[in-house]
Enzyme design. Structure first.
Site, PDB file in Angstrom:
ATOM      1  N   LYS A 184      85.760 -57.164 -23.383  1.00 47.98           N
ATOM      2  CA  LYS A 184      85.500 -56.229 -24.496  1.00 47.98           C
ATOM      3  C   LYS A 184      84.400 -55.233 -24.137  1.00 47.98           C
ATOM      4  CE  LYS A 184      84.459 -59.434 -27.450  1.00 47.98           C
ATOM      5  NZ  LYS A 184      84.638 -60.536 -26.526  1.00 47.98           N
ATOM      6  N   GLU A 210      73.249 -57.801 -29.083  1.00 45.66           N
ATOM      7  CA  GLU A 210      73.526 -57.596 -27.662  1.00 45.66           C
ATOM      8  C   GLU A 210      72.520 -58.348 -26.789  1.00 45.66           C
ATOM      9  OE1 GLU A 210      75.957 -54.972 -25.804  1.00 45.66           O
ATOM     10  OE2 GLU A 210      76.630 -56.488 -27.212  1.00 45.66           O
ATOM     11  N   ARG A 211      72.969 -58.721 -25.590  1.00 44.17           N
ATOM     12  CA  ARG A 211      72.030 -59.266 -24.608  1.00 44.17           C
ATOM     13  C   ARG A 211      71.128 -58.136 -24.110  1.00 44.17           C
ATOM     14  NH1 ARG A 211      77.121 -60.913 -23.764  1.00 44.17           N
ATOM     15  NH2 ARG A 211      77.584 -63.143 -23.868  1.00 44.17           N
TER      16      ARG A 211
END
Length: 490
Positions: A184, A210-211
């Site tokens: 994705k 998010e990372r």
């Protein structure tokens, strides 16, 4: 001598201050104070004298007013339950809480272009503070129906499988559904690379949960590709409290609405990942003590999603086009979060773990991917006919796979063998090397115009390449690239 008149933080109806009240905002904020009576993780209970600040009001507490609270619930006539948008360490009972008199606001303006921000509009890219005199609240009313516009214009991406089977709507909402590790984020990065460079409007990337590594990679990639100057990045990262992750989407939409309505530019809004928005809402709901509904989700799931999604719309001033990545828990598309998100989208791109395991990237499932734009009146009769023929051929191949696995290809009729041959070539032709993965795959990225994609599929369906080996179609752009190679089934 004229006496000084003091005004309450609220008017007689309990609404926010009017212009008169703003004249004494310092005095009122000092006089209308509460105190903390309980801290449970990110949930803070506050006692206030009447009248209580309304829901979504921003409160401040802690050292130098550094902790930002948002009112969620009125427990009784004197007690509020709030969610903290940043860390609550060093908070304790009895600490004073100040009512700011407004909801959380974020800076807006062209000074944001090229910057990476957090949910409060503060720069997190190590650059100078953002200088803009205008701030908008993150909670804004929906655009009236009379002011909305719709479009039948297709938003071309240069990715064969998407443009052919799930054309995106300019000014619409599109979702990419898939489990963990099916591609994705890579697909979102490729869309940014392909679309942002040719896109004349503003690109806005919103990272929800998010990372930190992904945020840094995204910033650097946009900087190197030269699209950062007309883009804004805003993050509520994975390590931040659920309140920040829950509100970063609303903050991003406020910035998008400013560029659409004031600057009058088209906006491309990319969100990764909408499921993290749902997940942060679930965390907040659990912290607030609400009884969960199906599969443990918050009882307000549908309302919270609609509040976010229905702000994404186009007006006469400009189009707002959104592409959203959606994590699907356990690859189950019947999960309540996935089904609620499906309802808001004009195009749904489903990524398949099975295709990813076969190395067919992008791992788009052609049979479950769909778009409301794929009609003869919108995309044209030729595009519609070819897309339906491709989908039909791949569906027949799917039905024949059980027979092939049990009895072998030899037991199929001549027509069925021809169908399988075309389907396997179509599967490989719909793969595509990405610009964003060149360093990992060794394949140069391809941007394929829609006309070449349709023409290539027509030629494969017509049997023009029946003597060419299947592998020749893997990771190429247009079919014209095959003509220079001597690959055959012999």
């Amino acid at each position: 001598m004229t006496p000084i008149v003091r005004y309450s933080c609220y008017n007689d109806t309990g609404g926010p201050r009017g212009r008169k009240d703003e004249m004494n905002s310092t005095e009122t904020s000092n006089t209308h104070q509460g105190e903390i009576i309980a801290v449970r993780g990110n949930v803070v209970d506050v006692r206030f004298p009447p009248r209580l600040p309304p829901r979504n009001r921003q409160l401040r507490t802690g050292a130098e007013d550094g902790v930002i609270l948002e009112v969620q619930t009125h427990l009784d006539t004197t007690t509020l339950r709030c969610i903290a948008l940043n860390a609550t360490r060093r908070l304790g009972r009895g600490m004073p809480v100040r009512d700011t008199g407004s909801t959380l606001e974020i800076p807006v303006g062209e000074a944001l272009l090229g910057r990476m921000l957090n949910v409060f509009g503060e720069p997190i890219d190590g650059g100078e503070p953002i200088e803009t005199g205008e701030h908008w609240p993150i909670h804004r009313p929906l655009l009236p129906l009379a002011d909305r516009t719709i479009s039948e214009e297709v938003f071309e991406t240069g990715i064969k499988a998407i443009d052919l089977l799930a054309p995106l709507e300019r000014g619409g909402k599109s979702g990419m559904f898939g489990g963990a590790g099916v591609g994705k984020t890579v697909l979102i990065n490729e869309l940014i690379n392909n679309m942002a460079q040719r896109y004349e409007g503003i690109s806005l990337f919103c990272g929800i949960g998010e990372r930190m590594r992904e945020a840094e990679e995204m910033y650097r990639a946009m900087q190197e590709s030269g699209v950062l100057e007309k883009a804004v990045l805003i993050y509520g990262q994975m390590n931040e409290p659920p309140g920040a992750r829950f509100r970063v989407g609303h903050a991003a939409l406020t910035i998008a609405e400013y560029f659409r309505d004031v600057v009058k530019r088209d906006v491309l809004l990319l969100i990764d990942n909408v499921f993290r928005f749902v997940q942060s809402g679930t965390e907040i709901s659990g912290l607030m003590g609400r009884i969960p509904s199906r599969v443990g989700y918050q009882p307000t799931l549908a309302t919270e999603l609609a509040t976010l999604q229905e702000r994404i719309c186009s007006s006469r001033n400009g189009a707002m086009t959104s592409v959203q990545a959606v994590y699907v828990p356990a690859d189950d598309l019947t999960d309540p979060a996935a089904t609620h998100i499906f309802a808001h989208l004009s195009a749904s791109i489903v990524l398949s773990r099975k295709r990813a395991s076969q190395g067919l990237y992008p791992a788009i499932d052609p049979l479950r991917t769909d778009s409301k734009m794929l009609t003869p009146t919108v995309v044209g009769k030729r595009h519609y006919r070819v897309a339906q023929a491709v989908r039909g051929t791949l569906a027949e191949y799917e039905d024949l796979k059980d027979i092939i696995s049990m009895l072998g290809m030899e037991e199929l009729s001549r027509e069925d063998r021809a169908t399988v041959s075309k389907a396997r070539r179509l599967e490989r032709f719909l793969t595509q090397p990405f610009f964003t993965t060149e360093q990992f795959t060794g394949h140069n990225g391809r941007l394929v115009p829609l006309g070449l994609t349709i023409g290539g599929c027509e030629r494969i369906l017509a049997g023009e390449f029946d003597e060419v080996s299947e592998q020749s179609f893997y990771m190429i752009g247009s079919v014209d690239e095959i003509n220079h190679e001597e690959h055959s089934d012999g």
